[in-house]
Design an enzyme around this catalytic site. Structure first.
Site, mmCIF file in Angstrom:
data_model
loop_
_atom_site.group_PDB
_atom_site.id
_atom_site.type_symbol
_atom_site.label_atom_id
_atom_site.label_comp_id
_atom_site.label_asym_id
_atom_site.label_seq_id
_atom_site.Cartn_x
_atom_site.Cartn_y
_atom_site.Cartn_z
ATOM 1 N N ARG A 57 0.981 -1.181 -0.077
ATOM 2 C CA ARG A 57 0.080 0.052 0.013
ATOM 3 C C ARG A 57 0.666 1.353 -0.171
ATOM 4 N NH1 ARG A 57 -2.889 -4.011 2.010
ATOM 5 N NH2 ARG A 57 -0.845 -4.600 2.790
ATOM 6 N N THR A 58 1.809 1.471 0.890
ATOM 7 C CA THR A 58 2.620 2.492 0.869
ATOM 8 C C THR A 58 3.434 3.130 -0.273
ATOM 9 O OG1 THR A 58 2.773 2.238 3.160
ATOM 10 C CG2 THR A 58 4.218 3.840 2.631
ATOM 11 N N LYS A 86 25.241 -4.405 -0.744
ATOM 12 C CA LYS A 86 26.732 -4.333 -0.772
ATOM 13 C C LYS A 86 27.558 -3.767 0.388
ATOM 14 C CE LYS A 86 26.716 -3.913 -5.852
ATOM 15 N NZ LYS A 86 27.174 -3.071 -6.866
ATOM 16 N N ARG A 107 11.695 3.981 3.072
ATOM 17 C CA ARG A 107 10.894 3.032 4.291
ATOM 18 C C ARG A 107 12.486 2.295 4.562
ATOM 19 N NH1 ARG A 107 6.013 -0.929 4.569
ATOM 20 N NH2 ARG A 107 5.128 1.185 5.182
ATOM 21 N N HIS A 135 5.753 6.206 11.246
ATOM 22 C CA HIS A 135 4.982 5.940 10.161
ATOM 23 C C HIS A 135 4.117 7.314 9.805
ATOM 24 C CE1 HIS A 135 3.572 4.137 6.679
ATOM 25 N NE2 HIS A 135 3.374 3.018 7.066
HETATM 26 C C1 NCD Z 1 1.959 -1.070 8.107
HETATM 27 C C2 NCD Z 1 3.634 -0.734 8.246
HETATM 28 O O1 NCD Z 1 4.382 -0.953 7.380
HETATM 29 O O2 NCD Z 1 3.955 -0.544 9.349
HETATM 30 N N1 NCD Z 1 1.665 -1.148 6.938
HETATM 31 C C3 NCD Z 1 1.258 -0.417 6.222
HETATM 32 O O3 NCD Z 1 2.113 0.564 5.889
HETATM 33 N N2 NCD Z 1 0.198 0.118 5.738
HETATM 34 C C4 NCD Z 1 1.736 -2.219 9.141
HETATM 35 C C5 NCD Z 1 2.155 -3.422 8.943
HETATM 36 O O4 NCD Z 1 3.094 -3.592 8.352
HETATM 37 O O5 NCD Z 1 1.588 -4.255 10.091
#
Ligand code: NCD
Length: 314
Positions: A57-58, A86, A107, A135
């Site tokens: 999703r993100t 690496k 991320r 997040h």
């Molecule tokens: C979450 C995350 O990556 O922290 N997912 C997301 O971004 N929608 C929640 C999760 O991984 O449980």
């Protein structure tokens, strides 16, 4: 948004004030109503998405947001295919990608990765998940989903269930909801992953009322919002502790009856076994709407970042 010299970054939910949030929600509503008005907001901009942890999703909603704003996207979708594998440092990768893009959506598994990236970046860093800590963009879309459904962000009883020790979405959402008066929280977590001490500190600092209860059945009857999360298996040092915690707080077609009719059920997704898929058809289930809102929220964040930059430069 936080500022490092004159570059704006999105690192922590706690950086957003109520007034920032009001402006953001107004922009999200405008984007939802007339997305075509924003189709050249990022023209001639290149945004890098750099993901060193799994994501559906993100990453995809950010990439869709970039495309819908008329920008171009360059992407590292898997840390294993980058020089991360690496042994290159995060700092060197950020400095390098900074030469190719106008912003980096990052991320990374380390809690302080977004702050570290911002320290060396010549362009905005947007945190898309930092270890178990941050997040912010998820918290913003969660907050937007709540206000859209409940028409308010104060005087709510919010039940947060699941992995409250390692889950960055719950931690970030608590930072936002704690800003609004009259909110109360009930936390439900297996003993292996109860509420993180930092979340307690945030709640105490804002004088928020909260309680911790052992089961979902102790929490549902008067909830306005039920926010479910999965156990963060990948962040458990002890896998037997994970196995013991599994299945201790599931929402089923039986216990969901205890939830008020006007409550909403949220989940950042992905889900494992904590919400029975039979509940998906329940009108209170908002998790797919929530995921869809991620697109508009991320469009609004990118538009705000670059609009501000354009204003500063003119
Ligand atoms: C979450 C995350 O990556 O922290 N997912 C997301 O971004 N929608 C929640 C999760 O991984 O449980």
């Amino acid at each position: 948004m936080s500022e490092n010299t004159n570059i704006r970054h999105i690192i922590s939910a706690a950086d957003f004030s109520q007034s920032d949030l009001r402006d953001l929600f107004t922009l999200i509503n405008s984007i939802k109503e007339a997305p075509h008005h924003f189709s050249s907001t990022l023209s001639n901009r290149v945004i890098a998405t750099f993901f060193c942890e799994p994501s559906t999703r993100t990453r995809v909603s950010f990439e869709s947001a970039i495309a819908r704003l008329g920008g171009a996207c360059i992407s590292v979708a898997d840390g294993a295919t980058s020089s991360n594998a690496k042994g290159e440092t995060l700092e060197d990768m950020i400095r390098t990608v900074g030469g190719y893009a106008d912003a980096i959506v990052l991320r990374h598994p380390e809690d302080d990765s977004a702050e570290r990236a911002a320290c060396v970046a010549s362009i905005p860093i947007i945190c898309a998940g930092a270890g178990a800590r941050h997040h912010p963009t998820q918290a913003l879309l969660d907050l937007y989903t709540i206000v859209e459904a409940r028409d308010r962000l104060s005087d709510l009883l919010i039940v947060v269930a699941g992995d409250l020790m390692h889950g960055r979405t719950a931690r970030s959402l608590i930072e936002l909801l704690a800003q609004y008066e009259g909110n109360r929280f009930t936390f439900v977590a297996p003993p292996q992953c109860t509420l993180h001490p930092d979340s307690k500190a945030v709640l105490d600092a804002h004088k928020m009322a909260y309680r911790e209860v052992p089961t979902l059945e102790d929490a549902l009857v008067d909830a306005d919002v039920l926010y479910m999360t999965r156990l963060q298996k990948e962040r458990f040092a002890d896998k037997t502790a994970y196995e013991r915690a599994r299945g201790t707080y599931s929402l089923s077609s039986t216990n969901v009856d205890q939830l008020p009719q006007d409550a909403i059920i949220m989940h950042p997704l992905p889900r494992n076994e904590e919400i029975d898929s039979a509940i998906d058809a329940d009108p209170r289930a908002r998790y797919f709407t929530q995921a869809h809102n991620g697109l508009f929220v991320r469009m609004a964040l990118l538009a705000t970042l670059f609009e501000t930059e354009a204003n500063t430069m003119s």
